[in-house]
Design a protein around this motif. Structure first.
Motif, PDB file in Angstrom:
ATOM      1  N   LEU A 275       0.927  -1.184  -0.122  1.00  0.00           N
ATOM      2  CA  LEU A 275       0.023   0.066  -0.095  1.00  0.00           C
ATOM      3  C   LEU A 275       0.945   1.227   0.065  1.00  0.00           C
ATOM      4  CD1 LEU A 275      -2.839   1.295   0.002  1.00  0.00           C
ATOM      5  CD2 LEU A 275      -2.702   0.961   2.762  1.00  0.00           C
TER       6      LEU A 275
ATOM      7  N   LEU B 233       2.210   1.701  -3.484  1.00  0.00           N
ATOM      8  CA  LEU B 233       0.935   2.357  -4.112  1.00  0.00           C
ATOM      9  C   LEU B 233       0.872   3.689  -4.052  1.00  0.00           C
ATOM     10  CD1 LEU B 233      -1.326   1.990  -6.341  1.00  0.00           C
ATOM     11  CD2 LEU B 233      -2.604   1.089  -4.540  1.00  0.00           C
ATOM     12  N   THR B 234       0.590   4.102  -2.723  1.00  0.00           N
ATOM     13  CA  THR B 234       0.188   5.546  -2.368  1.00  0.00           C
ATOM     14  C   THR B 234       1.477   6.508  -2.981  1.00  0.00           C
ATOM     15  OG1 THR B 234       0.941   5.162  -0.321  1.00  0.00           O
ATOM     16  CG2 THR B 234      -1.502   5.039  -0.730  1.00  0.00           C
TER      17      THR B 234
ATOM     18  N   ALA C  68      -8.788   4.846  -8.694  1.00  0.00           N
ATOM     19  CA  ALA C  68      -7.903   4.288  -7.699  1.00  0.00           C
ATOM     20  C   ALA C  68      -8.226   4.982  -6.363  1.00  0.00           C
ATOM     21  CB  ALA C  68      -6.333   4.199  -8.292  1.00  0.00           C
TER      22      ALA C  68
ATOM     23  N   ASP D 298     -11.214   2.165  -5.805  1.00  0.00           N
ATOM     24  CA  ASP D 298     -10.687   0.980  -5.788  1.00  0.00           C
ATOM     25  C   ASP D 298      -9.706   0.757  -4.286  1.00  0.00           C
ATOM     26  OD1 ASP D 298     -11.534   0.317  -8.249  1.00  0.00           O
ATOM     27  OD2 ASP D 298      -9.526   0.997  -9.394  1.00  0.00           O
ATOM     28  N   ILE D 299      -8.856   1.933  -4.014  1.00  0.00           N
ATOM     29  CA  ILE D 299      -7.861   1.497  -2.717  1.00  0.00           C
ATOM     30  C   ILE D 299      -8.816   1.583  -1.602  1.00  0.00           C
ATOM     31  CG2 ILE D 299      -6.384   2.614  -1.555  1.00  0.00           C
ATOM     32  CD1 ILE D 299      -5.026   3.752  -3.989  1.00  0.00           C
TER      33      ILE D 299
ATOM     34  N   LEU E 297      -4.058  -4.760  -4.407  1.00  0.00           N
ATOM     35  CA  LEU E 297      -2.847  -3.763  -4.254  1.00  0.00           C
ATOM     36  C   LEU E 297      -2.046  -3.950  -5.376  1.00  0.00           C
ATOM     37  CD1 LEU E 297      -2.569  -3.232  -0.536  1.00  0.00           C
ATOM     38  CD2 LEU E 297      -3.834  -1.984  -1.979  1.00  0.00           C
TER      39      LEU E 297
ATOM     40  N   LEU F 202      -3.553  -2.660  -8.683  1.00  0.00           N
ATOM     41  CA  LEU F 202      -3.662  -1.261  -8.755  1.00  0.00           C
ATOM     42  C   LEU F 202      -2.153  -0.727  -8.915  1.00  0.00           C
ATOM     43  CD1 LEU F 202      -6.258  -0.816  -5.634  1.00  0.00           C
ATOM     44  CD2 LEU F 202      -6.431  -0.521  -8.265  1.00  0.00           C
ATOM     45  N   HIS F 203      -1.208  -1.090  -8.435  1.00  0.00           N
ATOM     46  CA  HIS F 203       0.140  -0.744  -8.556  1.00  0.00           C
ATOM     47  C   HIS F 203       0.494  -0.842  -9.960  1.00  0.00           C
ATOM     48  CE1 HIS F 203       4.517  -0.312  -8.117  1.00  0.00           C
ATOM     49  NE2 HIS F 203       4.152   0.418  -7.175  1.00  0.00           N
TER      50      HIS F 203
END
Length: 196
Positions: A98, A101-102, A126, A130-131, A162, A165-166
């Motif tokens: 996470l 990703l952030t 996202a 999504d997140i 995650l 999404l990444h």
């Protein structure tokens, strides 16, 4: 809408302005003496003709936020998301994914990078959907998993989500990197071909 505001709108309308110009032409014709005793009909007829041929009024087009406004709103939503994520208890592997990703999303939201509407859409989805949904679903599922021992651990799903999404946001970063590389190459070629 009151009578006075409707009257004011008509006075400022294209129909009235075009009709008035044509009516003034009728006054000019009358002053030359060509209209004779029928001058009121000539002036009124020309006004009516002008009002009829005038283009119709168009409503103002709606204002939609531009890229800058969308980015500002997305940055504000991302700040709210980060506050939420800071309060959630996550396993270390999921927290590491996470954070990666952030960090990437935060870099992409810096001014001057993302302007493509599709990239904005992916980042907005996202951040806004999504997140938070992935994390919230994990928190809820983890609570219920206490009652069903032996089931697949919810953190595995969170880590997989995650990772996906990444990968999506990494694609945006790759596209931006490629665009900058092409821009740099074009500038180099320009400088070389320009000569002294």
């Amino acid at each position: 809408m009151g009578t006075s505001s409707r009257l004011l709108r008509y006075v400022e309308s294209r129909k009235n302005l075009t009709g008035s110009v044509c009516g003034l032409a009728g006054v000019g014709i009358t002053l030359t003496g060509a209209a004779g005793g029928l001058w009121p009909l000539v002036v009124g007829g020309l006004y009516a003709a002008g009002a009829l041929i005038a283009p119709p009024e168009r409503p103002d087009t709606p204002h939609f936020p531009g890229t800058g406004e969308q980015l500002d709103a997305l940055r504000a939503d991302f700040a709210a998301l980060r506050e939420y994520l800071a309060e959630v208890e996550l396993p270390s592997a999921a927290r590491e994914k996470l954070t990666g990703l952030t960090t990437l999303v935060e870099a992409l939201l810096e001014p001057g990078w993302v302007s493509d509407p599709e990239h904005l859409h992916v980042l907005g989805r996202a951040v806004r959907q999504d997140i938070p949904e992935a994390v919230d679903t994990f928190v809820r599922t983890r609570w219920w998993s206490r009652f069903t021992p032996g089931a697949e651990p919810p953190e595995q799903h969170l880590e997989r989500q995650l990772s996906v999404l990444h990968e999506e946001t990494s694609d945006i970063a790759d596209a931006l990197r490629q665009a900058e590389a092409i821009r740099q190459e074009i500038h180099t070629r320009y400088l070389e071909e320009r000569g002294p």
